[in-house]
Design an enzyme around this catalytic site. Sequence first.
Site, PDB file in Angstrom:
ATOM      1  CB  SER A 158       1.694  -5.762  -0.779  1.00  0.00           C
ATOM      2  OG  SER A 158       0.621  -6.585  -0.457  1.00  0.00           O
ATOM      3  CG  ASP A 217      -0.239  -4.172   6.495  1.00  0.00           C
ATOM      4  OD1 ASP A 217      -1.256  -4.665   5.970  1.00  0.00           O
ATOM      5  OD2 ASP A 217       0.728  -3.776   5.837  1.00  0.00           O
ATOM      6  CG  HIS A 275      -1.318  -3.069   2.530  1.00  0.00           C
ATOM      7  ND1 HIS A 275      -0.760  -4.109   3.227  1.00  0.00           N
ATOM      8  CD2 HIS A 275      -1.173  -3.391   1.217  1.00  0.00           C
ATOM      9  CE1 HIS A 275      -0.310  -5.021   2.391  1.00  0.00           C
ATOM     10  NE2 HIS A 275      -0.543  -4.606   1.160  1.00  0.00           N
TER      11      HIS A 275
END
Length: 514
Positions: free
Chosen positions: A227, A453, A483
């Site tokens: 991320s 995602d 995610h």
Amino acid sequence: MANPFRLRAAALTTTAVLLAAVLAGCGDSGKDGDLTAQKLDWKSCPAPSEAEGGGSPPSPLPNGGEWQCATMKAPLDWSRPKGDTIGIALIRARASGPENRRIGSLVFNFGGPGGSGVTTLPAFGSDYTALRTRYDLVSFDPRGVGRSAPVECESDAQLDEYFQQDATPDDHAEQVQLLQRTKQFNAACEKNSEKVLPHVRTTDAARDMDLMRRVLGDDKLYYFGISYGTELGGVYAHLFPKNVGRAVLDAVVDPTQTPEESALGQARGFQLALDNFAEDCTSKTEECPIGSTEQEVKDRIAKLLAELEKKPIPGIFPRQLTQTAATNGIAQSLYSKDFWEYLTEGLEQAYDGDGKILMLLSDSMNGRSENGEYSNLTAANTAINCADEKPRYTADHVQRRLPEFRAASALFGDYLAWGMVSCTNWAVPGAADHPDVSAPGAAPILVIGNTGDPATPYEGARRMVEALGRGVGIELTYKGQGHGAYDSKNKCVQSAVNGYLLDGRTPKANTVCS
């Protein structure tokens, strides 16, 4: 109001728990050479601090290995490397394999920005058992986070009130209230953390990582970023291309976008995840308890949120589930397919007037523990984003952009659009419109995009590959939900990542896993 959707993967650890040293001195450090030569004093890990989220010390690894913690000194201001220092909190698990097979340290950043690596790595440590055979697993609290000179803003009681506010104003009076409350929060950050706020940019954290590499004794940085950790990894590669060893970027932040473009992309991403959730629920053999068709599922959610704006329902006493908290909780559950069952149950309860589960999900997004204490996740997230991002958006700008955000997502559009005012009146100017991740001359970096995602949409992976430069970024696609890809436990993804990190086998460009 700070946009909790941008907290990304950092909140997942708290969700799993709920549902299943401060500014280290700022004293004299001596010379920069002293910092690169410092010896880390590894000891048993203490219980996490309140800023890290509280709780118990990390449990031993399944094979009996122990987690160890240490503090690394780094310059408060990298433009003055011989000035004051801060402490960067580290955690590690030593490599489990033979010493002659050990490659070095594999440094993790799990995202946020604002997530504590010191608490997150142990929570997911068993997922990296294969990687631990040849690496020490290492993570850290980036500056401004957890035990590493944490940004402090408001008290727990003030944050309870802050997260109860209406984050999607419908008229001028509500707009004024939102902007005033945002200004109040930002002023508290300046008052309580003025000294550290100018020094929490991603470029500062990248320089900390290069110091960490040297202190850990590695010639190259071996890195796993998830991320926001992909943005940090890209910035590191730009600043130190020759120091990149093997690096994996998973759940990729698009480095070419402005904050506005990123927010709009997230509106589309979360809407896609909601569509996929509704399809999954209604396509199963058993009856979907929250709607008989995909559209009915989404219509009932929209109706619930509209009703909550007028009349909240009981949440976790004495707080009520507001429209904002429910939206936040729904978004949190869309980060991982593993949490879809919680969303289904939470919606069922909410339709019956009980908002506890959706509020638990919302609390986890905001870094609130069951005992009512907040980590500094939101404070750090706001501080790092506002230090990084140059644009400062006004209410008039948001108003003009609302139609496009609503077209992207009727459910999440308004919330993400109004989140753009988070950095209005911030004490520190933002550095740039978007990060520079160009890294000519760096070793190959594995870049993984997930087609489902919600928080870092798939398109960002290709743009990261292009921005890193020819011959640097190697793209791998995972056709899945949630995610991130590696922690989905998809065998194709894990085989590609493990082969690359453990044996240096670079996957063929544009490999697809499903």
